[in-house]
Design a protein around this motif. Sequence first.
Motif, PDB file in Angstrom:
ATOM      1  N   SER A 164       8.850  68.885  26.097  1.00  0.00           N
ATOM      2  CA  SER A 164       9.464  67.843  26.541  1.00  0.00           C
ATOM      3  C   SER A 164       9.037  67.247  27.875  1.00  0.00           C
ATOM      4  N   GLN A 165       9.165  66.059  28.270  1.00  0.00           N
ATOM      5  CA  GLN A 165       8.611  65.428  29.279  1.00  0.00           C
ATOM      6  C   GLN A 165       9.885  64.686  29.941  1.00  0.00           C
ATOM      7  N   VAL A 166       9.652  64.491  31.396  1.00  0.00           N
ATOM      8  CA  VAL A 166      10.569  63.567  32.314  1.00  0.00           C
ATOM      9  C   VAL A 166       9.739  62.754  32.946  1.00  0.00           C
ATOM     10  N   VAL A 167       9.834  61.612  32.795  1.00  0.00           N
ATOM     11  CA  VAL A 167       9.013  60.485  33.641  1.00  0.00           C
ATOM     12  C   VAL A 167       9.736  59.633  34.477  1.00  0.00           C
ATOM     13  N   ALA A 168       9.197  59.606  35.773  1.00  0.00           N
ATOM     14  CA  ALA A 168      10.348  58.982  36.613  1.00  0.00           C
ATOM     15  C   ALA A 168       9.829  57.430  36.602  1.00  0.00           C
ATOM     16  N   LYS A 169      10.872  56.600  36.765  1.00  0.00           N
ATOM     17  CA  LYS A 169      10.883  55.293  37.013  1.00  0.00           C
ATOM     18  C   LYS A 169       9.688  54.794  37.819  1.00  0.00           C
ATOM     19  N   GLY A 170       8.685  53.882  37.355  1.00  0.00           N
ATOM     20  CA  GLY A 170       7.755  53.451  37.996  1.00  0.00           C
ATOM     21  C   GLY A 170       6.550  54.523  38.379  1.00  0.00           C
ATOM     22  N   SER A 171       6.731  55.792  37.793  1.00  0.00           N
ATOM     23  CA  SER A 171       5.565  56.624  38.254  1.00  0.00           C
ATOM     24  C   SER A 171       5.155  57.322  37.118  1.00  0.00           C
ATOM     25  N   PRO A 172       4.018  56.429  36.344  1.00  0.00           N
ATOM     26  CA  PRO A 172       3.534  56.896  34.981  1.00  0.00           C
ATOM     27  C   PRO A 172       2.783  58.352  35.004  1.00  0.00           C
ATOM     28  N   LEU A 173       3.182  59.022  34.119  1.00  0.00           N
ATOM     29  CA  LEU A 173       2.745  60.467  34.003  1.00  0.00           C
ATOM     30  C   LEU A 173       1.700  60.669  32.917  1.00  0.00           C
TER      31      LEU A 173
END
Length: 737
Positions: A164-173
């Motif tokens: 499972s991944q967590v992607v920060a707002k405005g920071s593409p992963l």
Amino acid sequence: MIRDFSRFMGWIRKTRLGGYQRRKVSRRRLSLEKLDSRYALAGDLAFSVASSAAEGEAAPDLVAFSKAISAAGIRIFGADWTSETTTQLKLFEDGARYLNYFEAFNGDRTQNSIGIAQNITAVPTWKASDNVNVPAIFTPAELSAAANIPIPRSNTPSFFPISSQVVAKGSPLHVPIDAYDPNGNPLTFTVTSSQPGNVAAEILQNNQSARVTVEGYGEMVFQLFNTEAPRVVERFVTLANAGFYNTTSNRSMTFHRSVQNFVIQGGDPLGTGTGGSTLGDFDDQFNLNLQHNRSGILSYAKSFDDTNDSQFFVTAGPTRFLDYNHSIFGQLIEGDRARAGINRIAVDGNDRPLAPVVIQNVTIFNDTENGLLRIISLGAPGTTSNVTVTARDSEGNQFSQTFAVTVSNDTSNGAPFLADIPVLKGTTNSPMNYQLTSTDQEGDARWYLAAPPQNSPLQITVNSETGAIVVQPSAGFVGEAAFAVYVARGPLLQSDLDDSTLFDFQVVNVRITNPFSISVNPTLTIEKGGAASGTVTRVGVPLGEPLTVSLSSNNPSKLGVPTSVTIPANQSTASFAVTILDNTSVDGPESVTITGTGLSFSTSTSINILDDDTTSPWHNASSPFDVDRNGFIVALDVLLVINAIASQGIRLLPIPEQPVLYSIDTDGDYFLTPLDVLRVINFLGRRPSGEGEWASANSSPLQTISSEISQHEALQTMALSLWLDDEVRGLKQRSTR
């Protein structure tokens, strides 16, 4: 079911090696001496069990086999810097990631707690449920026979599970897809998002890949960001293809810096962090999609903005303060074990590894096995989506996995960065306007600064809020100059300029040229009653807009020009007529100047008007080449003209007050130039050897003079002829400027 695993494996060792003697090490430190039989074994086993199968048929599946032996409790212990451990793991190909692998040694190469507890004194060492150490390199087939676990066969691709991944707002992963196909077929990938309004997902396409092979540690495979960072990728690929990163007999390329939980750094041929390539520095290149938000980010090292060259680093985890300060150009796909091993090596006080970490080579290739997924947050923090990745081979077989993605707040606030600034091209005395543009991930307000160096020929003004710049060259300046521009989140203090993480900086190059030139044909003289034309040519003003130049004559009663001439927008030149107005007799040539003015710039050219019946008093009309008028044409006549040029220069000859002694104007055009020398030389060169020459067609024969020209003089004359023939055009043109 395992049947006396350790005894069976011992039998294999003895059969294969004729009595294998394991390499013993101290309890505290693993020995580094080479064991000939061990290295021979590694070479003997350098083959893949995944032998070729007919198209559509199942092949040995080493991923499935590795999962099976791990489920059976079989473990492997190793040391990540040893070629033996790397060789053993490589035999399992992509299945190696699924083995129960344990690191038995510390970064300083002493046994760690696992190595001590398990009594690991040689690597690799295998253990089964009987807990007996079996130190050797084994093929998958041998392990299969010992453990009584068959190697499954399959034609279905797979990839390492994505958590499972967590992607920060405005920071593409970027999420690596470390894939495997038992048949070795090329794979393609697709992705879907269950909530595309919350999370967008895409598979990156058309990127090159780089394989970095490190002695002992094995390989790291990176996918490069050709689309987002083309300038940065181009430099890395250029150096790699040229063999710059390869270790040779004359030079060792290393990872010269390792900061635990931060980065590993390499690419310096000196191994000190101060070296680079012969290509020199290149400018930073940033993209909002590329941020230092995970491990395995491949990025360029530098000392200050726009000083990238050959050194690069790989991150051990998120390092967001590096965003938009260092140029990202790749993501690690395979080989994180090697990266982590290098990162934990023991170092000195300057972060230099105590044992060399040698880069054997870097190769650029097209990776048809793996992929790279980009996840972009679009929804509010806390929103989620299920993302499904599917791998397909060329035979239609496929494998899919679905994982959850959650959007979070981004606590990092990166500095703004400037867009690339081209060379600013302007014309003499004319101001230039340029609009700086920049990008900020969070959309924060920006502050601009421009600073020319001391004694610069440029005066720079900048609107600190909008980035509008005016560049004013000093009066009459023509040439190249430069100045610096900055963008930051707020006003910069002088002390802030030492911390490049607070701003982005670029050097702006400026090229100032004359906007136009004018010329007249003929270039030297116009006889009264003759005709001439002039040309205005664009120099520093590009096509796309018309250029109007005002014209004037400093003696309009004798020579007339139009008041102006316009070069059309899509043309480089325009012509104008030159009119001769005064036909009265004069005693010699008259110089008239034509001046062109436009765009705060002025330039002139001069022409000479000759009376059509005026004879130059410096010319011997009856015998043009008899310079000293003594009835003979010899080498001395050549030297007399040369001496006149050397002492007085190329020039328009004046009207003499008294009769002249030497007729140095051999062509009668009122100009003293090398052509006057060349005419005499050519005349002498045409005379048959041993025959006398006539001083005039109407005079009596002269005595033979060939004996007066020595061999040395003849060679000198020939050399002068060659030199003058090459120089005369340029000299004559320069006389009109």
